[in-house]
Design a protein around this motif. Structure first.
Motif, mmCIF file in Angstrom:
data_model
loop_
_atom_site.group_PDB
_atom_site.id
_atom_site.type_symbol
_atom_site.label_atom_id
_atom_site.label_comp_id
_atom_site.label_asym_id
_atom_site.label_seq_id
_atom_site.Cartn_x
_atom_site.Cartn_y
_atom_site.Cartn_z
ATOM 1 N N GLY A 118 0.833 -1.198 0.000
ATOM 2 C CA GLY A 118 0.000 0.000 0.000
ATOM 3 C C GLY A 118 0.864 1.242 0.000
ATOM 4 N N THR A 119 0.438 2.257 -0.736
ATOM 5 C CA THR A 119 1.137 3.540 -0.759
ATOM 6 C C THR A 119 0.155 4.635 -0.364
ATOM 7 N N LEU A 120 0.377 5.199 0.807
ATOM 8 C CA LEU A 120 -0.437 6.297 1.307
ATOM 9 C C LEU A 120 0.223 7.605 0.907
ATOM 10 N N PHE A 121 -0.563 8.565 0.431
ATOM 11 C CA PHE A 121 -0.015 9.868 0.065
ATOM 12 C C PHE A 121 -0.968 10.969 0.521
ATOM 13 N N MET A 122 -0.426 12.153 0.723
ATOM 14 C CA MET A 122 -1.249 13.236 1.273
ATOM 15 C C MET A 122 -0.548 14.567 1.105
ATOM 16 N N GLN A 123 -1.287 15.637 1.332
ATOM 17 C CA GLN A 123 -0.684 16.936 1.527
ATOM 18 C C GLN A 123 -0.460 17.126 3.022
ATOM 19 N N VAL A 124 0.475 17.992 3.383
ATOM 20 C CA VAL A 124 0.971 18.039 4.748
ATOM 21 C C VAL A 124 0.366 19.204 5.523
ATOM 22 N N GLU A 125 -0.159 18.880 6.705
ATOM 23 C CA GLU A 125 -0.713 19.892 7.587
ATOM 24 C C GLU A 125 0.367 20.905 7.959
ATOM 25 N N GLY A 126 -0.004 22.171 7.882
ATOM 26 C CA GLY A 126 0.937 23.219 8.242
ATOM 27 C C GLY A 126 1.679 23.790 7.062
ATOM 28 N N SER A 127 1.522 23.185 5.887
ATOM 29 C CA SER A 127 2.215 23.672 4.696
ATOM 30 C C SER A 127 1.351 24.631 3.896
ATOM 31 N N GLY A 128 0.118 24.895 4.369
ATOM 32 C CA GLY A 128 -0.802 25.749 3.638
ATOM 33 C C GLY A 128 -1.576 24.991 2.584
ATOM 34 N N ALA A 129 -1.445 23.664 2.572
ATOM 35 C CA ALA A 129 -2.100 22.844 1.563
ATOM 36 C C ALA A 129 -3.445 22.332 2.066
ATOM 37 N N ASP A 130 -4.134 21.604 1.197
ATOM 38 C CA ASP A 130 -5.434 21.020 1.521
ATOM 39 C C ASP A 130 -5.219 19.797 2.396
ATOM 40 N N GLU A 131 -5.622 19.878 3.665
ATOM 41 C CA GLU A 131 -5.389 18.785 4.600
ATOM 42 C C GLU A 131 -6.277 17.576 4.315
ATOM 43 N N ASP A 132 -7.317 17.742 3.494
ATOM 44 C CA ASP A 132 -8.177 16.618 3.150
ATOM 45 C C ASP A 132 -7.679 15.863 1.923
ATOM 46 N N TYR A 133 -6.580 16.325 1.348
ATOM 47 C CA TYR A 133 -6.057 15.686 0.145
ATOM 48 C C TYR A 133 -5.202 14.487 0.550
ATOM 49 N N ALA A 134 -5.811 13.298 0.510
ATOM 50 C CA ALA A 134 -5.104 12.085 0.913
ATOM 51 C C ALA A 134 -5.742 10.882 0.228
ATOM 52 N N GLY A 135 -4.933 9.872 -0.019
ATOM 53 C CA GLY A 135 -5.446 8.653 -0.618
ATOM 54 C C GLY A 135 -4.491 7.511 -0.375
ATOM 55 N N ILE A 136 -4.926 6.307 -0.715
ATOM 56 C CA ILE A 136 -4.061 5.136 -0.597
ATOM 57 C C ILE A 136 -4.231 4.267 -1.838
ATOM 58 N N VAL A 137 -3.098 3.911 -2.434
ATOM 59 C CA VAL A 137 -3.083 2.999 -3.574
ATOM 60 C C VAL A 137 -2.759 1.608 -3.059
ATOM 61 N N MET A 138 -3.569 0.627 -3.406
ATOM 62 C CA MET A 138 -3.377 -0.746 -2.950
ATOM 63 C C MET A 138 -3.006 -1.645 -4.122
ATOM 64 N N GLU A 139 -1.941 -2.423 -3.938
ATOM 65 C CA GLU A 139 -1.550 -3.458 -4.891
ATOM 66 C C GLU A 139 -1.969 -4.794 -4.292
ATOM 67 N N THR A 140 -2.873 -5.509 -4.948
ATOM 68 C CA THR A 140 -3.450 -6.710 -4.347
ATOM 69 C C THR A 140 -3.546 -7.859 -5.352
ATOM 70 N N ASP A 141 -3.897 -9.023 -4.820
ATOM 71 C CA ASP A 141 -4.222 -10.180 -5.649
ATOM 72 C C ASP A 141 -5.732 -10.360 -5.768
#
Length: 358
Positions: A118-141
């Protein structure tokens, strides 16, 4: 259709839980340690071809490697053995990690070992970015039908289908909070609608993936079960100073990456700090801080010994701090921790619902 509505949080929880992310971690009592050796991004991460340029932090977890790590499995078995002995076999506790996996497979009707990474990615709190911008990519069988069937059975309602740029998106009825998109066979992303669309654009070649110094630092990190990289908002490291030790050059760090990895004989932890032209000064300050820590009266002999084995290196405007410890010593320390904190483990288990309940 049930009156229950799916939200993005529902999908995040069920998608990740179904993967065994929560099940195996909580039952085995294990953090993310182990797997791999050598530099480079080889742990199944999808950062380079799926994570949008807007992201400011990425965390990749190689679940498949963790499940195949016999030493990590031993620690999980020890946790479960201690729980069984303390509780005298009462409750619905598995005997070991293998039985925990089997119980999760039976309850969820979805093989937890099918979640490879799994790869979790997001914008960072305190950087002035959108704190709701987050997701996770899953590699599965898992097949699309199996995963959607699991999500719908857990939520007691059907998911609605839509399409964006040739990819299917599943979401709950009467919600615009997002859902899950199918990127390819076994590859899925969960997040808000804007995130799903950005990832699809990257996958289709219609938008840029994450890049710049952040990706470079991520790619140079030692391969392991966990790898991460993040921008460092200005002023966010100020609280790391103590009354005894102050590192003035910390505010020059712009990016941090790291990993927890395993070699043939040791577990290791690595942190890379990109500080530009201030890297040499940062290296000197970190070395001074480590030396000062060994001289503090309340520093135990065991900690002093470990601090003496910490390596500090500097190259390409980056300071790397790393530490490795023999596998046998790590397992012994884990055994001691488990025995001393069995009540806390039982409390966490009870708080989460006990057994394999997600």
């Amino acid at each position: 259709m049930s009156s229950r509505e799916y939200t993005r949080r529902d999908l995040m929880q069920k998608g990740v839980a179904g993967a065994g992310f929560v099940t195996l971690g909580s039952l085995a009592g294990c953090g993310s340690i182990g797997g791999g050796n050598g530099n480079g991004n080889g742990n199944g991460s999808t950062a380079g071809d799926t994570v949008p340029a807007k992201a400011e932090a990425i965390v990749s977890m190689d679940v498949e490697a963790m499940l195949n790590d016999d030493d990590l499995r031993d620690v999980g078995d020890t946790v479960l053995e201690e729980l069984q002995q303390f509780g005298q076999g009462e409750g619905n506790l598995p005997e070991d990690v293998d039985s925990a996996i089997e119980m999760a497979r039976e309850e969820a009707d979805l093989d937890p070992t099918g979640f490879r990474s799994g790869t979790l990615f997001m914008q960072v709190e305190g950087s002035g970015a959108d704190e709701d911008y987050a997701g996770i990519v899953m590699e599965t069988d898992w097949s699309e039908d199996d995963l959607i069937g699991f999500l719908e059975s857990e939520g007691d309602s059907d998911l609605e289908e839509s399409e964006y740029s040739g990819k299917t998106i599943y979401s709950g009825a009467d919600t615009d909070e997002g859902g899950m998109a199918v990127l390819s066979d076994g590859r899925y992303v969960i997040g808000p609608t804007a995130v799903l669309e950005d990832v699809i654009d990257v996958v289709n070649g219609d938008a840029d993936a994450i890049g710049s110094e952040l990706t470079d630092l991520y790619d140079m990190t030692t391969e392991g079960h966990v790898q991460f990289a993040t921008v460092v908002p200005e002023g966010s490291l100020e609280d790391m100073d103590t009354d005894e030790i102050e590192i003035e050059s910390l505010d020059q760090i712009e990016y941090v990456s790291g990993s927890v990895y395993k070699t043939d004989s040791a577990y290791g932890v690595e942190t890379n700090m990109w500080a530009g032209d201030a890297a040499n000064q940062l290296k000197e300050d970190v070395e001074f801080a480590i030396d000062a820590a060994t001289r503090l009266e309340d520093t135990s002999e065991a900690l002093k010994s470990r601090l003496e084995d910490v390596r500090v290196e500097s190259a390409d405007q980056t300071v790397t701090v790393s530490y490795e410890e023999d596998i046998a010593q790590v397992k012994e320390a884990a055994q001691t921790y488990i025995e001393e904190n069995i009540m806390g483990l039982l409390f966490l288990l009870a708080f989460s619902g006990g057994g394999t309940t997600l």
